[in-house]
Design an enzyme around this catalytic site. Structure first.
Site, PDB file in Angstrom:
ATOM      1  N   GLY A   1      32.968  24.401  52.680  1.00 32.46           N
ATOM      2  CA  GLY A   1      32.953  24.874  51.291  1.00 32.46           C
ATOM      3  C   GLY A   1      34.024  24.158  50.480  1.00 32.46           C
TER       4      GLY A   1
ATOM      5  N   GLY B   1      33.769  24.070  46.570  1.00 26.06           N
ATOM      6  CA  GLY B   1      33.718  25.306  45.784  1.00 26.06           C
ATOM      7  C   GLY B   1      35.082  25.624  45.173  1.00 26.06           C
TER       8      GLY B   1
ATOM      9  CB  VAL C   1      37.934  29.678  47.608  1.00 28.70           C
ATOM     10  CG1 VAL C   1      38.967  29.940  48.691  1.00 28.70           C
ATOM     11  CG2 VAL C   1      37.832  30.905  46.694  1.00 28.70           C
TER      12      VAL C   1
ATOM     13  CB  SER D   1      34.663  39.673  49.953  1.00 28.34           C
ATOM     14  OG  SER D   1      34.530  40.439  48.781  1.00 28.34           O
ATOM     15  CB  SER D   2      38.353  43.449  48.182  1.00 28.78           C
ATOM     16  OG  SER D   2      37.727  43.145  46.963  1.00 28.78           O
ATOM     17  CB  CYS D   3      32.670  43.710  48.040  1.00 29.11           C
ATOM     18  SG  CYS D   3      31.912  42.427  49.000  1.00 29.11           S
TER      19      CYS D   3
ATOM     20  CE1 TYR E   1      29.704  36.839  49.574  1.00 27.75           C
ATOM     21  CE2 TYR E   1      31.171  38.703  49.185  1.00 27.75           C
ATOM     22  CZ  TYR E   1      30.972  37.342  49.324  1.00 27.75           C
ATOM     23  OH  TYR E   1      32.032  36.477  49.216  1.00 27.75           O
TER      24      TYR E   1
ATOM     25  CE  LYS F   1      31.957  36.217  52.642  1.00 28.94           C
ATOM     26  NZ  LYS F   1      32.514  34.921  53.026  1.00 28.94           N
TER      27      LYS F   1
ATOM     28  N   PRO G   1      40.240  38.817  50.577  1.00 28.69           N
ATOM     29  CG  PRO G   1      39.522  36.700  49.955  1.00 28.69           C
ATOM     30  CD  PRO G   1      39.246  37.806  50.917  1.00 28.69           C
TER      31      PRO G   1
ATOM     32  CG  ASN H   1      36.681  41.159  42.328  1.00 31.75           C
ATOM     33  OD1 ASN H   1      36.736  41.798  43.375  1.00 31.75           O
ATOM     34  ND2 ASN H   1      35.726  41.332  41.432  1.00 31.75           N
TER      35      ASN H   1
ATOM     36  CG  HIS I   1      32.549  36.659  40.710  1.00 38.50           C
ATOM     37  ND1 HIS I   1      32.342  35.489  41.385  1.00 38.50           N
ATOM     38  CD2 HIS I   1      32.229  37.657  41.575  1.00 38.50           C
ATOM     39  CE1 HIS I   1      31.913  35.762  42.606  1.00 38.50           C
ATOM     40  NE2 HIS I   1      31.833  37.066  42.744  1.00 38.50           N
TER      41      HIS I   1
ATOM     42  CD1 TRP J   1      26.556  42.579  30.833  1.00 35.50           C
ATOM     43  CD2 TRP J   1      26.909  41.860  32.928  1.00 35.50           C
ATOM     44  NE1 TRP J   1      25.878  41.398  30.990  1.00 35.50           N
ATOM     45  CE2 TRP J   1      26.072  40.939  32.258  1.00 35.50           C
ATOM     46  CE3 TRP J   1      27.249  41.610  34.260  1.00 35.50           C
ATOM     47  CZ2 TRP J   1      25.598  39.783  32.875  1.00 35.50           C
ATOM     48  CZ3 TRP J   1      26.777  40.459  34.884  1.00 35.50           C
ATOM     49  CH2 TRP J   1      25.956  39.561  34.189  1.00 35.50           C
TER      50      TRP J   1
ATOM     51  NE  ARG K   1      34.932  45.084  40.470  1.00 39.38           N
ATOM     52  CZ  ARG K   1      34.478  46.340  40.416  1.00 39.38           C
ATOM     53  NH1 ARG K   1      35.294  47.368  40.353  1.00 39.38           N
ATOM     54  NH2 ARG K   1      33.186  46.573  40.442  1.00 39.38           N
TER      55      ARG K   1
ATOM     56  CG  ASP L   1      30.837  50.765  35.343  1.00 43.68           C
ATOM     57  OD1 ASP L   1      30.780  49.853  34.495  1.00 43.68           O
ATOM     58  OD2 ASP L   1      31.160  51.939  35.074  1.00 43.68           O
TER      59      ASP L   1
HETATM   60  O1  GFB Z   1      32.969  40.215  38.780  1.00 49.78           O
HETATM   61  P1  GFB Z   1      31.852  41.138  39.062  1.00 49.78           P
HETATM   62  O2  GFB Z   1      30.492  40.595  38.932  1.00 49.78           O
HETATM   63  O3  GFB Z   1      32.116  41.665  40.523  1.00 49.78           O
HETATM   64  O4  GFB Z   1      31.949  42.403  38.071  1.00 49.78           O
HETATM   65  P2  GFB Z   1      32.109  42.992  41.363  1.00 49.78           P
HETATM   66  C1  GFB Z   1      33.103  43.161  37.919  1.00 49.78           C
HETATM   67  C2  GFB Z   1      32.904  44.206  36.840  1.00 49.78           C
HETATM   68  O5  GFB Z   1      32.881  43.571  35.557  1.00 49.78           O
HETATM   69  C3  GFB Z   1      31.623  45.021  36.936  1.00 49.78           C
HETATM   70  C4  GFB Z   1      31.776  44.040  34.806  1.00 49.78           C
HETATM   71  O6  GFB Z   1      31.913  46.375  36.610  1.00 49.78           O
HETATM   72  C5  GFB Z   1      30.728  44.396  35.866  1.00 49.78           C
HETATM   73  O7  GFB Z   1      29.757  45.269  35.349  1.00 49.78           O
HETATM   74  N1  GFB Z   1      31.354  43.021  33.827  1.00 49.78           N
HETATM   75  C6  GFB Z   1      31.423  43.141  32.470  1.00 49.78           C
HETATM   76  C7  GFB Z   1      30.834  41.802  34.097  1.00 49.78           C
HETATM   77  N2  GFB Z   1      30.923  42.054  31.877  1.00 49.78           N
HETATM   78  C8  GFB Z   1      30.572  41.199  32.850  1.00 49.78           C
HETATM   79  C9  GFB Z   1      30.009  39.892  32.841  1.00 49.78           C
HETATM   80  O8  GFB Z   1      29.733  39.277  31.820  1.00 49.78           O
HETATM   81  N3  GFB Z   1      29.785  39.306  34.068  1.00 49.78           N
HETATM   82  C10 GFB Z   1      30.075  39.954  35.247  1.00 49.78           C
HETATM   83  N4  GFB Z   1      29.832  39.319  36.409  1.00 49.78           N
HETATM   84  N5  GFB Z   1      30.587  41.208  35.276  1.00 49.78           N
HETATM   85  C11 GFB Z   1      31.145  41.347  43.134  1.00 49.78           C
HETATM   86  C12 GFB Z   1      30.244  41.488  44.312  1.00 49.78           C
HETATM   87  O9  GFB Z   1      31.209  42.595  42.585  1.00 49.78           O
HETATM   88  O10 GFB Z   1      32.474  40.984  43.523  1.00 49.78           O
HETATM   89  C13 GFB Z   1      30.374  40.394  45.259  1.00 49.78           C
HETATM   90  O11 GFB Z   1      28.928  41.664  43.837  1.00 49.78           O
HETATM   91  C14 GFB Z   1      31.785  39.947  45.538  1.00 49.78           C
HETATM   92  O12 GFB Z   1      29.780  40.776  46.451  1.00 49.78           O
HETATM   93  C15 GFB Z   1      32.613  39.871  44.284  1.00 49.78           C
HETATM   94  O13 GFB Z   1      32.428  40.809  46.441  1.00 49.78           O
HETATM   95  C16 GFB Z   1      34.074  39.588  44.561  1.00 49.78           C
HETATM   96  O14 GFB Z   1      33.512  43.233  41.763  1.00 49.78           O
HETATM   97  O15 GFB Z   1      31.424  44.146  40.741  1.00 49.78           O
END
Ligand code: GFB
Length: 308
Positions: free
Chosen positions: A11, A14, A16, A108-110, A137, A141, A164, A166, A180, A203, A210, A270
C-alpha cells in the site's frame, strides 16, 4: 533494525503508505520496496507468493487495504470484507512463509463495539456488537489482528498490530461520496467557496464525535512501535481527544475561508456515536502525537490546492 534492511510497504502509494515511506526515509532507511496495485494485485495469492519469493523482504508494513468513508462502507460491504481479507491473508501468510523478521498490520478503531465505553481501551475488543455501517471492514480488520496474534503463537513470528483512530492527510482521497469526513468536507467547502454557494451540506446530525490524526503522525507511531515493540499486545494510536462533526465542519470552513452557512443533512447516517481511543498504553511506551488538528487540516488543504 539495520538501516539497509529491505522493507516492503504494502500500500506504498496510499495516504498512509506514502507517509510511512517518507518517515522511514527521514530516519535513513533507503531500501524500501512496494508496487502499485496495477503492478501487483495483493488479492491474487499466486502473484503475492511470487513477489515474496522474488523479493524476499526482511520487514513488512501492511498498509494496503480497501478503505473509504461511511457511505462507501454502506454501499459495498461485501467488497470491504472480501478485498481486505484477501489482501491481509496473502501478505501475512507469505510474510510467515518467506521468513519476514517483523510485520506491522494496520487495523482501525472501527473494530471496537458500536456502543463501546469511551475512551476505548484495547481490552474492549469483541465485547459487543459492531457498528453496522462498517461491519464488513471491521470484521476483516479483526481477522487480520487475530491472524497476527495466532501466527505469533503457533509459528513464533513477530507480527504486531496497531489500531489507528480516523486518519486524514496528504494523499487522501477527496471523492465527495466515497471519502472520509475531513477530505470530503475540504472538497465541499472549497467548491462552495469557488461557486459562491450559500451553504454546504454536512452529513448526519453533526453530533457524532471522531478522533482525527494526521497521517504523518500515524506513520511516526508505526515506526516507533516497529523499532521498539515485539509481543502479542496491540496498540491504539491516536491523539487522545475527539471533536464533534459540527465543530469539525466549522473548523474546515474557517481553514478553507468559506463565508456561507452549514446545513446538516439528517437523512445521512452518523455512524458510530463516538470513537475516542484510550492511548495511555502508547503514551506509557513513550509516544505522543505532534500535529494539532487545525495545522493538519491546513497542510492537507494546501496539498489539495496543489492538486486542483
Ligand atoms: O469519516 P467518516 O466517513 O467515517 O464519517 P466513520 C465520520 C462522520 O462524519 C460521520 C460525518 O458521522 C459522517 O456522517 N460526515 C459529515 C461526513 N459530512 C461528511 C462528508 O461529507 N463525508 C463523510 N465521509 N462523512 C469510517 C468507516 O466511518 O471510518 C470505515 O466507515 C473506517 O470503516 C473509517 O473505519 C476510519 O468514522 O463514520
Amino acid at each position: 533494525m539495520d538501516i539497509s534492511a529491505k522493507i516492503f510497504i504494502a500500500g506504498r502509494n496510499g495516504m498512509v503508505g506514502s507517509s510511512l515511506e517518507r518517515e522511514f526515509r527521514k530516519r535513513g532507511y533507503e531500501n524500501i520496496i512496494g508496487l502499485s496495485s496495477k503492478e501487483l494485485d495483493l488479492k491474487n495469492q499466486s502473484a503475492v507468493e511470487e513477489f515474496f519469493s522474488g523479493e524476499k523482504p526482511e520487514y513488512v508494513v501492511l498498509a494496503a487495504a480497501r478503505v473509504g468513508g461511511i457511505m462507501a462502507n454502506i454501499e459495498s460491504p461485501a467488497e470491504f470484507l472480501y478485498e481486505n481479507l484477501a489482501i491481509q491473508n496473502n501478505v501475512i501468510h507469505y510474510s510467515y512463509r518467506y521468513g519476514v523478521k517483523k510485520l506491522l498490520f494496520l487495523a482501525s478503531s472501527c473494530i471496537y463495539p458500536r456502543l463501546c465505553p469511551q475512551p476505548m481501551k484495547e481490552e474492549y475488543l469483541l465485547n459487543g456488537k459492531l457498528e453496522p455501517t462498517n461491519e464488513g471492514y471491521a470484521i476483516a480488520k479483526i481477522a487480520g489482528l487475530k491472524m497476527c496474534q495466532m501466527y505469533n503463537k503457533q509459528y513464533d513470528t513477530d507480527f504486531i498490530s496497531v489500531m489507528p483512530c480516523n486518519v486524514y492527510g496528504i494523499g487522501d482521497n477527496f471523492d465527495p461520496q466515497k471519502s472520509h469526513v475531513v477530505a470530503g468536507l475540504i472538497r465541499k467547502f472549497h467548491q462552495a467557496k469557488q461557486e459562491n454557494k450559500e451553504f454546504v451540506e454536512v452529513w448526519g446530525t453533526g453530533n457524532a464525535r471522531r478522533e482525527l490524526m494526521f497521517s504523518e503522525d500515524l506513520a511516526d507511531a508505526c515506526i516507533f512501535l516497529f523499532e521498539s515493540y515485539s509481543g502479542n499486545e496491540f496498540f491504539n494510536v491516536g491523539t487522545g481527544s475527539d471533536i464533534s462533526i459540527k465543530e469539525l465542519a466549522y473548523l474546515i470552513k474557517k481553514v478553507v475561508g468559506f463565508d456561507g452557512n452549514i446545513k446538516f443533512d439528517t437523512t445521512k447516517p452518523d455512524g458510530m456515536p463516538q470513537k475516542l481511543l484510550d492511548v495511555s498504553a502508547l503514551k506509557k511506551a513513550g509516544w505522543v502525537y505532534k500535529t494539532d488538528l487545525e495545522e493538519g487540516i491546513r497542510k492537507t488543504y494546501e496539498w489539495f490546492l496543489k492538486l486542483s
